[in-house]
Design an enzyme around this catalytic site. Structure first.
Site, PDB file in Angstrom:
ATOM      1  N   ASP A 189       1.226  -0.901   0.217  1.00  0.00           N
ATOM      2  CA  ASP A 189       0.087  -0.433  -0.188  1.00  0.00           C
ATOM      3  C   ASP A 189       1.368   1.008  -0.137  1.00  0.00           C
ATOM      4  O   ASP A 189       2.496   1.594   0.390  1.00  0.00           O
ATOM      5  CB  ASP A 189      -1.031  -0.098   1.198  1.00  0.00           C
ATOM      6  CG  ASP A 189      -1.808   0.976   1.544  1.00  0.00           C
ATOM      7  OD1 ASP A 189      -1.978   1.557   0.275  1.00  0.00           O
ATOM      8  OD2 ASP A 189      -2.235   2.220   2.095  1.00  0.00           O
ATOM      9  N   TYR A 225      -0.227   8.786  -2.249  1.00  0.00           N
ATOM     10  CA  TYR A 225      -0.899   7.889  -3.641  1.00  0.00           C
ATOM     11  C   TYR A 225      -2.154   8.470  -3.946  1.00  0.00           C
ATOM     12  O   TYR A 225      -2.173   8.688  -5.402  1.00  0.00           O
ATOM     13  CB  TYR A 225      -0.899   6.194  -4.107  1.00  0.00           C
ATOM     14  CG  TYR A 225       0.189   5.752  -3.713  1.00  0.00           C
ATOM     15  CD1 TYR A 225       1.532   5.682  -4.059  1.00  0.00           C
ATOM     16  CD2 TYR A 225      -0.498   4.112  -3.819  1.00  0.00           C
ATOM     17  CE1 TYR A 225       2.032   5.131  -3.545  1.00  0.00           C
ATOM     18  CE2 TYR A 225       1.064   3.443  -3.594  1.00  0.00           C
ATOM     19  CZ  TYR A 225       2.180   3.458  -4.273  1.00  0.00           C
ATOM     20  OH  TYR A 225       3.146   2.853  -3.562  1.00  0.00           O
ATOM     21  N   GLY A 226      -3.191   8.998  -3.280  1.00  0.00           N
ATOM     22  CA  GLY A 226      -4.523   9.327  -4.105  1.00  0.00           C
ATOM     23  C   GLY A 226      -4.435  10.913  -4.875  1.00  0.00           C
ATOM     24  O   GLY A 226      -5.762  10.571  -5.711  1.00  0.00           O
ATOM     25  N   CYS A 228      -4.469  -1.234  -1.219  1.00  0.00           N
ATOM     26  CA  CYS A 228      -4.689  -0.299  -2.283  1.00  0.00           C
ATOM     27  C   CYS A 228      -6.015   0.173  -3.351  1.00  0.00           C
ATOM     28  O   CYS A 228      -5.580  -0.237  -4.032  1.00  0.00           O
ATOM     29  CB  CYS A 228      -3.409   0.732  -2.624  1.00  0.00           C
ATOM     30  SG  CYS A 228      -2.991   2.248  -2.951  1.00  0.00           S
ATOM     31  N   ASN A 229      -6.598   0.847  -2.634  1.00  0.00           N
ATOM     32  CA  ASN A 229      -7.800   1.210  -4.145  1.00  0.00           C
ATOM     33  C   ASN A 229      -7.325   1.758  -5.542  1.00  0.00           C
ATOM     34  O   ASN A 229      -7.778   1.498  -6.152  1.00  0.00           O
ATOM     35  CB  ASN A 229      -9.147   1.640  -3.189  1.00  0.00           C
ATOM     36  CG  ASN A 229      -9.900   0.865  -2.549  1.00  0.00           C
ATOM     37  OD1 ASN A 229     -10.534   0.113  -2.734  1.00  0.00           O
ATOM     38  ND2 ASN A 229      -9.350   0.806  -1.273  1.00  0.00           N
ATOM     39  N   THR A 230      -6.601   3.403  -4.850  1.00  0.00           N
ATOM     40  CA  THR A 230      -6.027   3.748  -5.963  1.00  0.00           C
ATOM     41  C   THR A 230      -4.926   3.122  -6.568  1.00  0.00           C
ATOM     42  O   THR A 230      -5.176   3.109  -7.887  1.00  0.00           O
ATOM     43  CB  THR A 230      -4.956   4.907  -5.107  1.00  0.00           C
ATOM     44  OG1 THR A 230      -5.803   5.550  -3.851  1.00  0.00           O
ATOM     45  CG2 THR A 230      -4.935   6.033  -6.438  1.00  0.00           C
ATOM     46  N   CYS A 276     -11.673   3.569   0.940  1.00  0.00           N
ATOM     47  CA  CYS A 276      -9.829   4.097   1.307  1.00  0.00           C
ATOM     48  C   CYS A 276      -8.970   3.137   2.136  1.00  0.00           C
ATOM     49  O   CYS A 276      -9.928   2.909   3.126  1.00  0.00           O
ATOM     50  CB  CYS A 276      -9.128   4.858   0.647  1.00  0.00           C
ATOM     51  SG  CYS A 276      -7.406   5.579   2.039  1.00  0.00           S
ATOM     52  N   THR A 277      -7.679   1.905   2.102  1.00  0.00           N
ATOM     53  CA  THR A 277      -8.124   0.842   3.066  1.00  0.00           C
ATOM     54  C   THR A 277      -6.946   1.951   4.070  1.00  0.00           C
ATOM     55  O   THR A 277      -6.638   1.474   5.046  1.00  0.00           O
ATOM     56  CB  THR A 277      -6.853  -0.187   2.251  1.00  0.00           C
ATOM     57  OG1 THR A 277      -5.785   0.591   1.724  1.00  0.00           O
ATOM     58  CG2 THR A 277      -7.495  -0.576   1.286  1.00  0.00           C
ATOM     59  N   HIS A 278      -6.640   2.980   4.173  1.00  0.00           N
ATOM     60  CA  HIS A 278      -6.923   4.194   5.013  1.00  0.00           C
ATOM     61  C   HIS A 278      -7.883   3.362   6.344  1.00  0.00           C
ATOM     62  O   HIS A 278      -7.540   4.598   7.716  1.00  0.00           O
ATOM     63  CB  HIS A 278      -6.488   4.975   5.061  1.00  0.00           C
ATOM     64  CG  HIS A 278      -4.575   4.943   4.997  1.00  0.00           C
ATOM     65  ND1 HIS A 278      -3.917   4.473   3.251  1.00  0.00           N
ATOM     66  CD2 HIS A 278      -3.128   5.600   5.392  1.00  0.00           C
ATOM     67  CE1 HIS A 278      -2.878   4.323   3.295  1.00  0.00           C
ATOM     68  NE2 HIS A 278      -2.583   5.089   4.522  1.00  0.00           N
TER      69      HIS A 278
HETATM   70  N1  DGL Z   1      -4.592   3.496   0.721  1.00  0.00           N
HETATM   71  C1  DGL Z   1      -4.953   3.805  -0.367  1.00  0.00           C
HETATM   72  C2  DGL Z   1      -6.101   3.507  -1.316  1.00  0.00           C
HETATM   73  O1  DGL Z   1      -6.933   2.614  -1.088  1.00  0.00           O
HETATM   74  C3  DGL Z   1      -4.178   4.869  -0.298  1.00  0.00           C
HETATM   75  C4  DGL Z   1      -4.510   6.312   0.112  1.00  0.00           C
HETATM   76  C5  DGL Z   1      -3.188   7.417  -0.581  1.00  0.00           C
HETATM   77  O2  DGL Z   1      -2.166   6.945  -0.110  1.00  0.00           O
HETATM   78  O3  DGL Z   1      -3.916   8.139  -0.650  1.00  0.00           O
HETATM   79  O4  DGL Z   1      -6.299   3.965  -1.713  1.00  0.00           O
END
Ligand code: DGL
Length: 289
Positions: A15, A47-48, A79-81, A193-195
Site C-alpha cells: 500500500d 498515492y491518492g 490499496c484502492n488507488t 480507501c484502505t486507510h
Molecule cells: N490506502 C490507499 C487506498 O486505498 C491510498 C491512500 C493514499 O495514499 O492516498 O486508496
C-alpha cells in the site's frame, strides 16, 4: 535472490503506507498458515492525488522487489488507488503470479442498504479511475451513490494527525449530505480507501453509529484463498514456532517507526517485538523510481 516460489513462500502485500494493514489483518486471520511480507511505500505517499504513470511505476518497482527479494507466491495490492491505476498492467507483466486487488465495496453496500442511498469516501485517484467508473456503471439503478473525494485524509491518517482527521471527517461527511435510516438518507458508508477503517470511530461520530461502514479486507482475503487453492499453492501446516516468529515482515520506503507503531497497534501482539522487522528501503534495493 529470485528463487521460484514454493508453498512456504510468503504473500506480498503493499500500500502507499499503513492503510494496507487493514487488509493484512483480514488476510492474516483468513490464511492462518501463510507468511506475509508487507511494503508500505510511505516515502512516496500519498498515492491518492498522484497520476497514473507515477502509480504504475511504483507498483512495478514494488512488485519486482517482492518477487526478486522475497520470492512471493501471490501479491495483494492493498490499496484502492494503486489497484485502479495498475492492476491490469501488473497482471499482464506477471501472468504467473496470482494478483488480488481491492475496490470500494459498492456491491455489498447496494445489498446492505435499506434506504438505497450510499455514501462513498475514497481518494480522488480512485473515484476518477476508469475501473471505478465501470464499477459504478455495472450498478446503475441498484442504488444512489454519493461520491466524496477525500484529499488529505489518508495523509492525515498516515501521520496520525488527530486534529486534521477530525476536521476532514466532519468536512467531508457534511459535504455528502444527510446520513441516517430515514427515506432519502445515506444508511451505508463505503470506506473506499484502505486507510479509512482506522478512523471508523471518528467517522461514526460524524455519520452516526447506526450507519453501516463497509471496508473491503475480508473479501480480498477470501479471494486470495480461492486463488491459492485453485493453484494448490496454500501453505501446509508448519510448526507453531515457525508461525509465531516468521509470519509477518514489514518494510517501509519512508518512516519505519510509523509503520512499526501502526503494525503493533492494528495487528496486535503477533506483530510485536520478536516478529516485526521494519527496514527503511527508501534509498536501497531499487525501490526509488
Ligand atoms: N490506502 C490507499 C487506498 O486505498 C491510498 C491512500 C493514499 O495514499 O492516498 O486508496
Amino acid at each position: 535472490m529470485s528463487t521460484s516460489p514454493g508453498l512456504a513462500s510468503p504473500i506480498g502485500v503493499f500500500d502507499s503506507g499503513i492503510g494496507g494493514i487493514s487488509v493484512l489483518r483480514a488476510l492474516y486471520a483468513e490464511l492462518a498458515l501463510e507468511k506475509f511480507v508487507y511494503v508500505a511505500d510511505a516515502g512516496h505517499a500519498p498515492y491518492g492525488e498522484r497520476d497514473d504513470a507515477y502509480l504504475l511505476a511504483r507498483a512495478h518497482t514494488i512488485t519486482h522487489y517482492l518477487i526478486e527479494q522475497h520470492a512471493i507466491k501471490a501479491l495483494v495490492v492493498a490499496c484502492n488507488t494503486a489497484t485502479a491505476a495498475a492492476i491490469r498492467e501488473l497482471r499482464q507483466t506477471y501472468p504467473d503470479l496470482p494478483i488480488v486487488g481491492i475496490e470500494p465495496a459498492l456491491k455489498p453496500a447496494a445489498a446492505a442498504s435499506k434506504t438505497g442511498v450510499i455514501g462513498i469516501m475514497a481518494t480522488r485517484g480512485t473515484l476518477n479511475s476508469e475501473k471505478f467508473s465501470n464499477l459504478l456503471k455495472s450498478l446503475h439503478g441498484a442504488a444512489t451513490f454519493v461520491l466524496q473525494p477525500c484529499d488529505g485524509l489518508a495523509d492525515a491518517i498516515e501521520h496520525d494527525d488527530a486534529i486534521k482527521i477530525e476536521a476532514l471527517c466532519a468536512q467531508y461527511t457534511r459535504a455528502m449530505g444527510t446520513f441516517g435510516l430515514k427515506f432519502g438518507e445515506m444508511d451505508t458508508l463505503v470506506l473506499g480507501c484502505t486507510h479509512y477503517p482506522f478512523i471508523a470511530q471518528q467517522l461514526s461520530k460524524s455519520v452516526g453509529a447506526n450507519v453501516i461502514q463497509l471496508e473491503g479486507g475480508a473479501p480480498v482475503a477470501r479471494q486470495t484463498r480461492r486463488l491459492l487453492t485453485e493453484r494448490q499453492a496454500l501453505a501446509v501446516e508448519p510448526t507453531l514456532s515457525l508461525v509465531r516468529t516468521q509470519r509477518l515482515a514489514f518494510f517501509s520506503t519512508g518512516d519505519a517507526n510509523a509503520l512499526a507503531a501502526a503494525a503493533l497497534r492494528w495487528m496486535g501482539e503477533d506483530a510485536g517485538a520478536q516478529t516485526i522487522t521494519v527496514l527503511n528501503l527508501q534509498a536501497s534495493k531499487g525501490l526509488v523510481c
